[in-house]
Structure formats: structure tokens, C-alpha cells
Design a protein around this motif. Structure first.
Motif, mmCIF file in Angstrom:
data_model
loop_
_atom_site.group_PDB
_atom_site.id
_atom_site.type_symbol
_atom_site.label_atom_id
_atom_site.label_comp_id
_atom_site.label_asym_id
_atom_site.label_seq_id
_atom_site.Cartn_x
_atom_site.Cartn_y
_atom_site.Cartn_z
ATOM 1 N N ARG A 16 -0.092 -5.806 -4.642
ATOM 2 C CA ARG A 16 -1.400 -5.363 -5.492
ATOM 3 C C ARG A 16 -2.167 -4.335 -4.562
ATOM 4 N NH1 ARG A 16 -2.824 -11.657 -5.888
ATOM 5 N NH2 ARG A 16 -1.451 -11.651 -4.439
ATOM 6 N N VAL A 17 -2.114 -4.510 -3.164
ATOM 7 C CA VAL A 17 -2.851 -3.595 -2.333
ATOM 8 C C VAL A 17 -2.062 -2.241 -2.411
ATOM 9 C CG1 VAL A 17 -3.584 -2.908 0.160
ATOM 10 C CG2 VAL A 17 -3.967 -5.296 -0.764
ATOM 11 N N LEU A 18 -0.853 -2.072 -2.121
ATOM 12 C CA LEU A 18 -0.146 -1.048 -2.241
ATOM 13 C C LEU A 18 -0.313 -0.275 -3.594
ATOM 14 C CD1 LEU A 18 2.988 -1.870 -0.171
ATOM 15 C CD2 LEU A 18 1.067 -0.545 0.449
ATOM 16 N N ALA A 19 -0.205 -1.243 -4.605
ATOM 17 C CA ALA A 19 -0.450 -0.427 -5.959
ATOM 18 C C ALA A 19 -2.025 0.201 -6.073
ATOM 19 C CB ALA A 19 -0.343 -1.663 -6.861
ATOM 20 N N THR A 20 -3.009 -0.684 -5.522
ATOM 21 C CA THR A 20 -4.411 -0.286 -5.495
ATOM 22 C C THR A 20 -4.454 1.025 -4.836
ATOM 23 O OG1 THR A 20 -5.241 -2.391 -5.716
ATOM 24 C CG2 THR A 20 -6.654 -0.696 -5.085
ATOM 25 N N HIS A 21 -3.656 1.215 -3.711
ATOM 26 C CA HIS A 21 -3.575 2.378 -2.927
ATOM 27 C C HIS A 21 -2.890 3.557 -3.615
ATOM 28 C CE1 HIS A 21 -3.890 4.492 1.221
ATOM 29 N NE2 HIS A 21 -2.693 5.147 0.660
ATOM 30 N N ALA B 279 1.170 -6.623 -8.954
ATOM 31 C CA ALA B 279 0.940 -8.397 -9.260
ATOM 32 C C ALA B 279 2.641 -8.728 -9.599
ATOM 33 C CB ALA B 279 0.000 -8.627 -10.376
ATOM 34 N N LEU B 280 3.275 -8.059 -10.468
ATOM 35 C CA LEU B 280 4.501 -8.617 -11.084
ATOM 36 C C LEU B 280 5.594 -8.427 -9.738
ATOM 37 C CD1 LEU B 280 4.898 -6.754 -14.422
ATOM 38 C CD2 LEU B 280 4.964 -9.277 -13.829
ATOM 39 N N ALA B 281 5.404 -7.477 -8.943
ATOM 40 C CA ALA B 281 6.241 -7.565 -7.620
ATOM 41 C C ALA B 281 5.860 -8.608 -6.793
ATOM 42 C CB ALA B 281 6.080 -6.046 -7.013
ATOM 43 N N ASP B 282 4.720 -8.775 -6.511
ATOM 44 C CA ASP B 282 4.425 -9.991 -5.872
ATOM 45 C C ASP B 282 4.784 -11.503 -6.347
ATOM 46 O OD1 ASP B 282 2.926 -8.552 -3.888
ATOM 47 O OD2 ASP B 282 1.049 -8.881 -4.844
ATOM 48 N N ARG B 283 4.995 -11.323 -7.803
ATOM 49 C CA ARG B 283 5.516 -12.720 -8.330
ATOM 50 C C ARG B 283 6.773 -12.795 -8.268
ATOM 51 N NH1 ARG B 283 3.011 -16.715 -11.357
ATOM 52 N NH2 ARG B 283 0.835 -15.626 -11.108
ATOM 53 N N HIS B 284 7.430 -11.874 -8.905
ATOM 54 C CA HIS B 284 9.065 -11.718 -9.286
ATOM 55 C C HIS B 284 10.006 -10.898 -8.231
ATOM 56 C CE1 HIS B 284 7.682 -13.800 -12.961
ATOM 57 N NE2 HIS B 284 6.829 -12.931 -13.259
ATOM 58 N N GLY B 285 9.320 -10.283 -7.627
ATOM 59 C CA GLY B 285 10.113 -9.277 -6.232
ATOM 60 C C GLY B 285 10.573 -8.046 -7.188
ATOM 61 N N VAL C 1 5.390 1.031 -6.136
ATOM 62 C CA VAL C 1 5.234 -0.392 -5.526
ATOM 63 C C VAL C 1 6.451 -0.946 -4.833
ATOM 64 C CG1 VAL C 1 4.010 -2.596 -5.942
ATOM 65 C CG2 VAL C 1 3.408 -0.598 -7.076
ATOM 66 N N GLY C 2 7.758 -1.086 -5.342
ATOM 67 C CA GLY C 2 8.718 -1.862 -5.109
ATOM 68 C C GLY C 2 9.208 -1.248 -3.833
ATOM 69 N N GLY C 3 9.259 0.028 -3.473
ATOM 70 C CA GLY C 3 9.837 0.587 -2.334
ATOM 71 C C GLY C 3 8.829 0.271 -1.009
#
Length: 388
Positions: free
Chosen positions: A330-335, A62-68, A112-114
Motif C-alpha cells: 500500500r505504501v509503495l502504491a501510494t508513493h 492492497a491486493l499484493a499485500d493480501r495475495h502476493g 507495486v509487485g516489483g
């Protein structure tokens, strides 16, 4: 070229933190000796980072989707470095597990970030190779760990290993914080992203389930493979770690080749199905070799270490493409959360099974899960992305 630099920074962050998040099973005999604990307890210690990963991934997504990626990777991997260093000064088993879990929670930012870098910087016809390169970060980290960590453990014990993990993670965090950037525009595959929640698609649930089943043989082999070579075949622990290092390099090459194959066909799940069939053959031979104690057992262990990770990138990429740019983090994090939940549960269970029935039983459990995944992989009706 800039997109490849961004990918390299993501790969470097994930590779570096993998030494601490995934490399500790490579020194499982040292962990067991250091704390004087049973094999299942040593397995829990070695995989303690997975506890933190389990609870932190979705938040990082969620943080990555919002802040990169820049903020997420720089902060998370840097904090993991500090926590790895702190573990080196702790003696109590419970405290080691707690700090390693916190390090896992922080370092999971790299998982997540990668993946988001691939989805946001690369067009669909390049994503298979790019994701293959991105997924190499885990196997490369494991390869480096296999060659570095056992000798360090022999010379300096567990504190020396943790110091190495902290140093490489800190350097990767600094590089990510300085050089990562946002893409000039949002890239997506036309028609591939849902307008609402992507979880309305049954295919996404099945991709998650496929990876959950595939992670079982991967974890059994990666966690207990070195110990199997030492205890069952009488190998030196350093030599056993080096064999898995070579296997990790092979796994990295296979992941990139699989990504290229996926890009050429425009498909993700059909190649994954064929990889799963090949993995089943290797696991059958591994079980037979372990039961009989045959000389081909170590060879099958090395092949299993390669094949059980070969399709990870395809499932991960498919999940991200089904999610679309707005939901990718979020989806990659859930995965990854699904995978780490299974890893956390299966590690002690496999250890108990191996202690009571033998290594062959643990590998047979992984074989059964890989076989079950054949009915879950959503390959029917898959549309080629080659011309998207």
C-alpha cells in the motif's frame, strides 16, 4: 539465487509494460502527426496511461499485500497487453486516451509487485543494489523503447507501436504467472517497521513529497526531450530517440551504482541529497544551453535524462522500509500514486509553458522543483541500516 530469479521476473514484467506505459512520449512527433493535434494534447495522449495508474496503484498494492506478486503481476500485466492491442484498432482520440488509461491501470500492477519482491526476498544490506536493479526496469524499458519504438512508428505508425507493446507485455505476464513464488520467510529490518500505520512517521510523508518534486524535471525531460531535439536542434526523430536510449542505459547503470553506494553507507536519504545537488547543476546547464541554443544543449539533455531518474530507487526503497512488510504494497502504491498524480498534472502544463515561452521555460520549472526538494529530503537524523 532464487531471490534473484524472483527479482528478474519482476524486472521483466515492469520493463515490458514500460514500453506502453512510459514509452509513448518517445514517439510524440508521430502521435502529434497521427491525430493532428497540438503539442499539449499529444502530450496528454502519450501520458494517458498515467491516468489509469493514478487510480489503480493503491488497489493493486492492497491486493499484493493480501495475495502476493504472482497473482497481481500475471493478471495486471496480462490485461494491459490486451488493452494495448485494443488501442491499435481505435481511431477516435478520446477512445485512445480512455483505453490507454485502462492499460495504465492494469499495467501499474508491475510498479507495486516489483518493489515488494525486493522488500520480501532481500535483507537490508542487499536492498540498495536489489532496488537499483528493480528500478532499472523502468530505464531499461525506456531504453528498449527508444531504440525500437521510433523505427516501428516510422515503418508501421502508431498501430505497429501498440502491437509491439502488447506482445512484450503478454509474454512477461505469462512468465510471472508461471514462475513467481512466495518467499520462504518474511524478511524485515529490526526496529524499522512501525507497529501501526506507518503514516505516523513524518519522514514517510517527506519521502513522498521529495519524489513528487523530483518527478517534475524527470517528466519534463522524458516527455519533451525528444521533441526539443527535433524542433530546436533539427535532429532526426529516430536519432533523438536513440540518444535517449543511450541515456536510459546510463541511467540504469547509475541507479545500480547508487544502490550499491547506499548499501555500503547504510543510508538512503543522504546519498539522495547529493544526487539532487548534482542534478541541479545539470539542469542549470540545460536551461542555459536551451536558451543560447549552444551545442552542449543535447549533451545536457542526455545527462538530465540520466540524473533526473538516478535517485528514484532510494526514495522508493526508503518508503518501503519505513512502511514495513505488512504495509509495503500500500505504501509503495501510494508513493507511485503521488508521483503519477504530479506527472499527470505537469505534462500538459509543461506543454503549454513550452509552447508559449520555449523549451527552456519547461526545463527551468523542473529546476525550480528540484531546488525546492532540498528543504524536504529527510536526511537529518537518518540511522544507518548497514548492521541491521
Amino acid at each position: 539465487m532464487k531471490r534473484w530469479l524472483m527479482l528478474a521476473l519482476g524486472v521483466n514484467a515492469h520493463t515490458s509494460v514500460t514500453l506502453g506505459l512510459g514509452g509513448l512520449p518517445l514517439i510524440l512527433p508521430e502521435i502529434q502527426r497521427h491525430f493532428e493535434v497540438s503539442l499539449p494534447v499529444a502530450g496528454i495522449i502519450a501520458n494517458a496511461p498515467a491516468i489509469g495508474i493514478l487510480f489503480a496503484l493503491v488497489a493493486w498494492g492492497a491486493l499484493a499485500d493480501r495475495h502476493g506478486e504472482r497473482v497481481v503481476l500475471g493478471t495486471g500485466v496480462g490485461l494491459a497487453a490486451v488493452l494495448f492491442a485494443a488501442v491499435a484498432f481505435v481511431d477516435r482520440t478520446w477512445a485512445v486516451i480512455a483505453l490507454l488509461a485502462l492499460a495504465g491501470a492494469a499495467g501499474s500492477a508491475a510498479l507495486v509487485g516489483g518493489g515488494r519482491i525486493v522488500l520480501r526476498w532481500f535483507e537490508p544490506p542487499e536492498r540498495g543494489v536489489a532496488m537499483g536493479v528493480r528500478q532499472v526496469s523502468f530505464t531499461l524499458g525506456m531504453a528498449i523503447g527508444a531504440f525500437v519504438l521510433p523505427p516501428v512508428a516510422r515503418a508501421h505508425g502508431l498501430p505497429g507501436v501498440l502491437a509491439v507493446c502488447a506482445a512484450v507485455s503478454l509474454l512477461a505476464a505469462v512468465l510471472a504467472a508461471i514462475f513467481l513464488a512466495e518467499p520462504p520467510r518474511t524478511i524485515s529490518a529490526p526496529g524499522s517497521a512501525p507497529t501501526g500505520t506507518p503514516y505516523r512517521q513524518p519522514a514517510l510523508w517527506r519521502v513522498h513529497a521529495t519524489s513528487a518534486l523530483h518527478v517534475v524535471p524527470q517528466m519534463v525531460v522524458s516527455t519533451y526531450g525528444v521533441t526539443c531535439l527535433v524542433h530546436l536542434y533539427g535532429w532526426d526523430s529516430v536519432a533523438a530517440g536513440q540518444l535517449f536510449g543511450v541515456a536510459a542505459i546510463g541511467g540504469a547503470a547509475v541507479r545500480i551504482a547508487v544502490g550499491r553506494w547506499s548499501d555500503r553507507t547504510g543510508l538512503r536519504m543522504r546519498p539522495l541529497l547529493l544526487i539532487t545537488l548534482a542534478t541541479l547543476g545539470v539542469l542549470v546547464l540545460l536551461v542555459v544551453g536551451t536558451i543560447t541554443g549552444g551545442e552542449f544543449g543535447p549533451v545536457m539533455l542526455a545527462l538530465a535524462a540520466v540524473m533526473t531518474v538516478a535517485g528514484n530507487g532510494l526514495a522508493y526503497l526508503a518508503a518501503g522500509e519505513l512502511a514495513g512488510p505488512a504495509w509495503a504494497g500500500r505504501v509503495l502504491a501510494t508513493h507511485n500514486t503521488v508521483q503519477n498524480t504530479v506527472s499527470l498534472v505537469i505534462t500538459p502544463l509543461a506543454g503549454v509553458l513550452i509552447e508559449h515561452a520555449g523549451f527552456w521555460a519547461g526545463f527551468a520549472g523542473g529546476l525550480a522543483c528540484a531546488l525546492l526538494s532540498l528543504s524536504v529530503i529527510p536526511f537529518r537524523g537518518e540511522r544507518s541500516r548497514r548492521h541491521d
